[in-house]
Design an enzyme around this catalytic site. Structure first.
Site, PDB file in Angstrom:
ATOM      1  N   GLY A 139       0.800  -1.224   0.000  1.00 56.41           N
ATOM      2  CA  GLY A 139       0.000   0.000   0.000  1.00 56.41           C
ATOM      3  C   GLY A 139       0.827   1.266   0.000  1.00 56.41           C
ATOM      4  O   GLY A 139       0.318   2.347   0.254  1.00 56.41           O
TER       5      GLY A 139
ATOM      6  N   ALA B 203       5.393   4.221  -8.192  1.00 62.16           N
ATOM      7  CA  ALA B 203       6.643   4.987  -8.050  1.00 62.16           C
ATOM      8  C   ALA B 203       7.684   4.498  -9.057  1.00 62.16           C
ATOM      9  O   ALA B 203       8.406   5.307  -9.651  1.00 62.16           O
ATOM     10  CB  ALA B 203       7.175   4.874  -6.626  1.00 62.16           C
TER      11      ALA B 203
ATOM     12  N   ASP C 169      -2.942   6.399  -6.861  1.00 59.26           N
ATOM     13  CA  ASP C 169      -1.516   6.153  -6.601  1.00 59.26           C
ATOM     14  C   ASP C 169      -0.628   6.919  -7.578  1.00 59.26           C
ATOM     15  O   ASP C 169       0.272   7.659  -7.171  1.00 59.26           O
ATOM     16  CB  ASP C 169      -1.196   4.652  -6.724  1.00 59.26           C
ATOM     17  CG  ASP C 169      -1.579   3.871  -5.490  1.00 59.26           C
ATOM     18  OD1 ASP C 169      -2.432   4.361  -4.730  1.00 59.26           O
ATOM     19  OD2 ASP C 169      -1.028   2.774  -5.286  1.00 59.26           O
TER      20      ASP C 169
HETATM   21  O1  PMV Z   1      -2.308   0.467  -4.121  1.00 55.21           O
HETATM   22  P1  PMV Z   1      -2.843   0.447  -2.734  1.00 55.21           P
HETATM   23  O2  PMV Z   1      -2.688  -0.846  -2.050  1.00 55.21           O
HETATM   24  O3  PMV Z   1      -2.434   1.647  -1.955  1.00 55.21           O
HETATM   25  O4  PMV Z   1      -4.433   0.549  -2.812  1.00 55.21           O
HETATM   26  C1  PMV Z   1      -5.061   1.353  -3.685  1.00 55.21           C
HETATM   27  C2  PMV Z   1      -6.295   1.887  -3.086  1.00 55.21           C
HETATM   28  C3  PMV Z   1      -7.609   1.266  -3.504  1.00 55.21           C
HETATM   29  O5  PMV Z   1      -8.573   2.272  -3.240  1.00 55.21           O
HETATM   30  C4  PMV Z   1      -7.917   0.045  -2.691  1.00 55.21           C
HETATM   31  C5  PMV Z   1      -7.628   0.906  -4.987  1.00 55.21           C
HETATM   32  C6  PMV Z   1      -7.614   2.087  -5.932  1.00 55.21           C
HETATM   33  O6  PMV Z   1      -7.392   1.844  -7.126  1.00 55.21           O
HETATM   34  O7  PMV Z   1      -7.838   3.231  -5.524  1.00 55.21           O
END
Ligand code: PMV
Length: 315
Positions: free
Chosen positions: A107, A113, A154
């Site tokens: 996460g 990155a 992300d």
């Molecule tokens: O990539 P992670 O594990 O930080 O999770 C992403 C966050 C979620 O909301 C679960 C998935 C998403 O695409 O936003």
């Protein structure tokens, strides 16, 4: 065709990230808040070579291969191809060396990155300045390989390197942290592929849309309140918002016994609040701490099973 002129060696980096509020609900159009974490980072070095392909060295991921041999869904090969296509150069005549201190599948945004650092380094080595939106869009294409239906949060927070208030499909809003605050990030040591947790939530949502939509609404409302609190410098109210968010994450089925233990340990040791961050099931737990409580909280989270804890200043 002779290869495009390029710098002999170019290095770029990209930070890790945490989601403070709103994971999972963000996939269903609710707002979420994420911030960069600069203590960990991915680094990509692009060097000119005589090769008729691109040599990829990702030793941290125990992988060395060439673009030619890479499988079609290989994430690093994909960002190399997409970036070359974007800047109009042939994908050959250079090597890419990836190093990362970001733990994988916890996460912290390691995949995004790596993509962002690689895209930046390739573009720069050929004398192109891609802007943050363009870099984020390239990394998003790779996120789709990892995650299936990613929200895009992300790649966005990592490419922009600023706190973001993110709603899928809407123009990005960055925001100001009025008063910096400390967050302890505890790695449960359990790798949790985002795709699986996101897929499970989707199946549950399909089975009971009314209940899941209501929970996503509540999570979205928490993200709205959290942004206001951060912009006003009302940091302590973030603790109770974290606990409320955690309860809802538990209800949608992405917490775990291990996560609950680390959350309880953090709160028992004086954290104002704690929650999982990211996809859940494993990955990271974040806790709101201050200078007085940080030592105790870090120790308690380790005693509860966290394999490592870093404390980061937000803002
Ligand atoms: O990539 P992670 O594990 O930080 O999770 C992403 C966050 C979620 O909301 C679960 C998935 C998403 O695409 O936003």
């Amino acid at each position: 065709m002779s290869p495009a002129p390029m710098n002999p060696k170019t290095t770029s980096t990209a930070p890790g990230k945490i989601i403070l509020f709103g994971e999972h609900a963000v996939v269903y159009g609710r707002p979420a808040i994420a911030v960069p974490v600069t203590q960990v980072h991915a680094q990509a070095t692009v060097s000119a070579s005589q090769s008729s392909s691109v040599a990829i060295d990702a030793a941290d991921l125990s992988r060395r291969y060439t673009l030619r041999d890479a499988s079609p869904d290989d994430p690093i090969a994909t960002i190399v191809r997409l970036t070359c296509e974007k800047i109009g150069v042939e994908p050959r005549g250079f090597s890419v060396r990836i190093r990362s201190t970001i733990p994988v599948a916890r996460g912290l945004g390691s995949g995004a990155a790596v993509s962002v650092a690689t895209a930046r380094a390739i573009a720069k080595s050929f004398g192109h300045e891609l802007n943050r939106e363009e870099i984020s869009a390239l990394a998003f294409e790779v996120e789709k390989l990892h995650h299936g239906t990613p929200s895009g949060i992300d790649n966005t927070v990592i490419a922009f390197e600023q706190p973001v208030y993110f709603i899928k499909g809407q123009p990005l809003e960055t925001f100001r942290v009025a008063r910096p605050f400390l967050v302890a990030i505890a790695d449960t040591g359990i790798a949790s592929p985002t795709k699986i947790a996101v897929g499970d939530v989707r199946r549950s949502w399909e089975a009971d849309r009314v209940q899941y939509e209501a929970r996503f609404d509540e999570i979205g409302e928490i993200a709205v309140q959290a942004r206001q609190a951060i912009e006003r410098g009302e940091v302590t109210s973030l603790g109770s918002l974290m606990l409320k968010n955690q309860e809802l994450l538990k209800q949608i089925g992405v917490s775990s016994e291990q996560i609950e233990q680390v959350v309880d340990a953090a709160v028992g040791a004086g954290a104002e609040g704690a929650k999982l961050s990211g996809a859940g099931r494993g990955g990271n737990v974040i806790a709101l701490v201050d200078e007085d409580s940080r030592e105790y909280v870090v120790r308690a989270m380790k005693r509860a099973g966290a394999v490592r804890v870093i404390v980061t200043m937000i803002g």
